[in-house]
Design an enzyme around this catalytic site. Structure first.
Site, PDB file in Angstrom:
ATOM      1  N   ARG A   1     -10.082 -11.807   2.280  1.00  0.00           N
ATOM      2  CA  ARG A   1     -10.939 -12.867   1.740  1.00  0.00           C
ATOM      3  C   ARG A   1     -10.280 -14.232   1.859  1.00  0.00           C
ATOM      4  O   ARG A   1     -10.961 -15.249   1.996  1.00  0.00           O
ATOM      5  CB  ARG A   1     -11.328 -12.524   0.295  1.00  0.00           C
ATOM      6  CG  ARG A   1     -10.167 -12.341  -0.631  1.00  0.00           C
ATOM      7  CD  ARG A   1     -10.553 -11.608  -1.924  1.00  0.00           C
ATOM      8  NE  ARG A   1     -10.724 -10.174  -1.732  1.00  0.00           N
ATOM      9  CZ  ARG A   1     -11.125  -9.322  -2.670  1.00  0.00           C
ATOM     10  NH1 ARG A   1     -11.427  -9.754  -3.884  1.00  0.00           N
ATOM     11  NH2 ARG A   1     -11.251  -8.047  -2.410  1.00  0.00           N
TER      12      ARG A   1
ATOM     13  N   LYS B   1       0.841  -1.197   0.000  1.00  0.00           N
ATOM     14  CA  LYS B   1       0.000   0.000   0.000  1.00  0.00           C
ATOM     15  C   LYS B   1       0.876   1.248   0.000  1.00  0.00           C
ATOM     16  O   LYS B   1       2.015   1.202   0.471  1.00  0.00           O
ATOM     17  CB  LYS B   1      -0.875   0.028   1.255  1.00  0.00           C
ATOM     18  CG  LYS B   1      -2.007  -0.968   1.281  1.00  0.00           C
ATOM     19  CD  LYS B   1      -2.814  -0.845   2.574  1.00  0.00           C
ATOM     20  CE  LYS B   1      -3.909  -1.897   2.673  1.00  0.00           C
ATOM     21  NZ  LYS B   1      -4.971  -1.750   1.666  1.00  0.00           N
TER      22      LYS B   1
HETATM   23  N1  BES Z   1      -8.067  -3.915   4.520  1.00  0.00           N
HETATM   24  C1  BES Z   1      -8.264  -3.535   3.166  1.00  0.00           C
HETATM   25  C2  BES Z   1      -9.590  -2.804   2.945  1.00  0.00           C
HETATM   26  C3  BES Z   1      -9.759  -1.484   3.653  1.00  0.00           C
HETATM   27  C4  BES Z   1      -9.368  -0.316   3.024  1.00  0.00           C
HETATM   28  C5  BES Z   1     -10.353  -1.416   4.878  1.00  0.00           C
HETATM   29  C6  BES Z   1      -9.552   0.896   3.658  1.00  0.00           C
HETATM   30  C7  BES Z   1     -10.529  -0.200   5.524  1.00  0.00           C
HETATM   31  C8  BES Z   1     -10.132   0.949   4.901  1.00  0.00           C
HETATM   32  C9  BES Z   1      -8.237  -4.770   2.270  1.00  0.00           C
HETATM   33  O1  BES Z   1      -7.431  -5.798   2.689  1.00  0.00           O
HETATM   34  C10 BES Z   1      -7.748  -4.339   0.938  1.00  0.00           C
HETATM   35  O2  BES Z   1      -6.615  -3.942   0.874  1.00  0.00           O
HETATM   36  N2  BES Z   1      -8.577  -4.446  -0.081  1.00  0.00           N
HETATM   37  C11 BES Z   1      -8.229  -4.075  -1.410  1.00  0.00           C
HETATM   38  C12 BES Z   1      -8.747  -5.121  -2.347  1.00  0.00           C
HETATM   39  C13 BES Z   1      -8.248  -5.000  -3.757  1.00  0.00           C
HETATM   40  C14 BES Z   1      -6.751  -5.238  -3.813  1.00  0.00           C
HETATM   41  C15 BES Z   1      -8.975  -6.005  -4.620  1.00  0.00           C
HETATM   42  C16 BES Z   1      -8.863  -2.716  -1.688  1.00  0.00           C
HETATM   43  O3  BES Z   1      -9.975  -2.459  -1.234  1.00  0.00           O
HETATM   44  O4  BES Z   1      -8.201  -1.901  -2.329  1.00  0.00           O
HETATM   45 MG    MG Z   2      -5.433  -5.632   2.004  1.00  0.00          MG
END
Ligand code: BES
Ligand code: MG
Ligand code: ZN
Length: 516
Positions: free
Chosen positions: A366, A292
């Site tokens: 997931r 990230k």
């Molecule tokens: N933990 C994150 C989702 C999240 C983002 C929760 C902001 C709370 C605040 C999750 O693991 C994630 O990174 N999801 C990705 C999925 C994508 C790579 C398909 C996302 O939402 O960008």
């Molecule tokens: Mg994530």
């Protein structure tokens, strides 16, 4: 590394002490008096006004700002006493949610001016035009106040811990006994919610999967909840290749914690199948190799919010001795980049036997849920499963911070959830499940892939579609994506900024209304 291996459970949970009485205390207090729209005095305010030569009505006439609108406040001093008028809006339209907000507002005021006990006077409430009974008014006001008074002092100096100005709330009512009983049950949920908030607010170096499991055990076992902790060896034996892949890049090994509450008594004992709640507990989500951006990454300590809600719910059910059988499962794992991390392009085998092609290591929640969902279905054959997870940024884009998007494959289950949402401060909104999204997650070289084929479009829905692949045919299931509701950046009347503990209240109401 004394700090990162810290095992101390969070133990300080002093809630504002609430009591109900039918007589007004004699000296030096701050008293809250409800006032409705257009400055219609509540029955209690009217009495005090009468006894004090109309000092309240004259004060009100001499000013123009305060109009009795919801959550307006006005301080009037009379002799040694402080009276705080608290606006409640239209008496006829008052809901429990409104009353909780008033309670929270009252705390904001009291924490500045009071130095003794706070009092709420709702005596003779039956004479007001509200449809709510005084029991409900007292209990919800006190709950809102407690939720607002939450703080997180563990990592501040000692003085801060002792700084709270007032610790007691007395409620004057004609039905002290029944009010007390009703409130006591609601307070169980507040305690569960406090613990959930504590867990979310705890920095990730103090909440490693292992220390998290320890905190759960220390807090819940004494309440009569059976706790089983699976370490990585046991999970490996069970074939949890999806969950384990996520934890592979971290030097802090994953854990799966199983919490079981069986409070069934009488005819109910040993009859029906258990209810199941599953939570995502990513103690920190860097994204892994699909890392990230740095800006805002600190927020990713919230990524165990789903698990915190499940833990808080289990605590609540045990505290109020719910007459039902519930199993709670949380997958605790840290998602880190490292020489041993799982990579985009890896294929892992989940406990269900299905293979998963990893296209993005940041879509890790997931994978954790997939194995936790399989585990609970194989071992407990539950009536239904509700999972909670801070699963997608896309959910926040869709519904923001107010509503929790809920994907439900069973109308009866949704009806019950919707009803619980209506009576709670926590709001749910139904989101669509569709074959399109479930099928979009099929991979060309494995059974399933962990990202949708249309990248970020409908990201919350494709994530739900992924999970649906791990639900047995015919099993009732709901997935609550709490990415937007687990954490708030600005305080509300009933929550300071930080972890909200979202999920504990609405799911406690849901269990109470339908199962015991
Ligand atoms: N933990 C994150 C989702 C999240 C983002 C929760 C902001 C709370 C605040 C999750 O693991 C994630 O990174 N999801 C990705 C999925 C994508 C790579 C398909 C996302 O939402 O960008
Ligand atoms: Mg994530
Ligand atoms: Zn995550």
């Amino acid at each position: 590394m004394a700090i990162t291996k810290d095992n101390t459970p969070l133990t300080k949970h002093d809630l504002i002490a609430v009591s109900f009485t039918d007589t007004a205390p004699k000296s030096g207090v701050t008293t809250f008096l409800p006032v409705f729209s257009d400055n219609t005095l509540s029955p209690a305010a009217r009495e005090i006004d009468k006894a004090g030569d109309s000092f309240i009505s004259s004060y009100l006439k001499a000013q123009t700002k305060f109009k009795g609108k919801a959550c307006q406040t006005l301080l009037i001093t009379s002799g040694s006493k402080n009276y705080v008028l608290i606006g409640m809006g239209d008496a006829e339209k008052l809901t429990p949610r409104d009353i909780e907000k008033c309670g929270g507002t009252a705390w904001g005021m009291a924490s500045k001016i009071a130095n003794d006990t706070m009092v709420l006077d709702i005596s003779n409430w039956a004479k007001a035009k509200s449809k709510l009974e005084s029991d409900a008014v007292g209990a919800h006001f006190a709950t809102g106040l407690q939720l607002s008074a939450y703080d997180f002092p563990y990592f501040k100096g000692k003085s801060k811990e002792d700084a709270s100005p007032v610790q007691k709330l007395k409620i004057i009512t004609n039905s002290a006994k029944t009010s007390q009983k009703r409130f006591a049950e609601m307070e169980c949920a507040t305690q569960g919610q406090y613990f959930a908030r504590d867990l979310v607010n705890t920095p990730p170096n103090f909440l490693l999967p292992e220390t998290y499991a320890h905190k759960i055990k220390t807090r819940l076992k004494p309440l009569g909840i059976k706790i089983t902790v699976l370490d990585e060896k046991k999970m490996d034996k069970l074939g949890m290749g999806a969950l384990l892949a996520v934890g592979q890049g971290s030097s802090n090994p994953p854990r799966l914690v199983v919490m079981e509450w069986d409070g069934r008594t009488g005819k109910k004992a040993k009859s029906d199948k258990p209810l199941a709640f599953v939570g995502k507990g990513v103690t920190f989500d860097t994204g892994g190799i699909s890392i990230k951006p740095s800006a805002g990454m600190e927020d990713m300590k919230l990524d165990m919010g789903g698990s915190a809600a499940v833990v808080g719910l289990m605590e609540t059910l045990a505290r109020r001795k719910a007459n039902t059988h519930v199993v709670g499962i949380v997958g605790l794992v840290e998602n880190m980049p490292d020489g041993n991390s799982y990579r985009p392009a890896d294929i892992v085998t989940s406990m269900s036997g299905k293979t998963i092609e990893v296209l993005n290591t940041d879509a890790e929640g997931r994978l954790v849920l997939a194995d936790a969902l399989t585990y609970v279905q194989k071992n407990y054959d539950p009536q239904f499963i509700v999972d909670l997870a801070t699963l997608t940024g896309a959910m926040m884009v869709a519904l923001g911070f107010e509503y929790c998007g809920s994907f439900v494959n069973d109308n009866d289950l949704w009806d019950k959830m919707e009803k619980a949402s209506a009576s709670s401060t926590e709001k749910l909104w139904r989101m669509p499940l569709d074959e399109q999204w479930r099928d979009q997650m099929k991979s060309e070289i494995a059974d399933i892939q962990n990202m949708g084929k249309q990248a970020r479009y409908a990201g919350a829905c494709t994530a739900a579609g992924f999970l649906e692949n791990f639900i047995d045919e015919g099993r009732a299931w709901a997935h609550m994506d709490i990415a937007g509701t687990a954490w708030i950046k600005a305080p509300t009347p009933t929550a300071p900024k930080g972890g909200t503990g979202f999920g504990v209240r609405v799911l406690n109401d849901f269990v109470k209304q339908n199962y015991g």
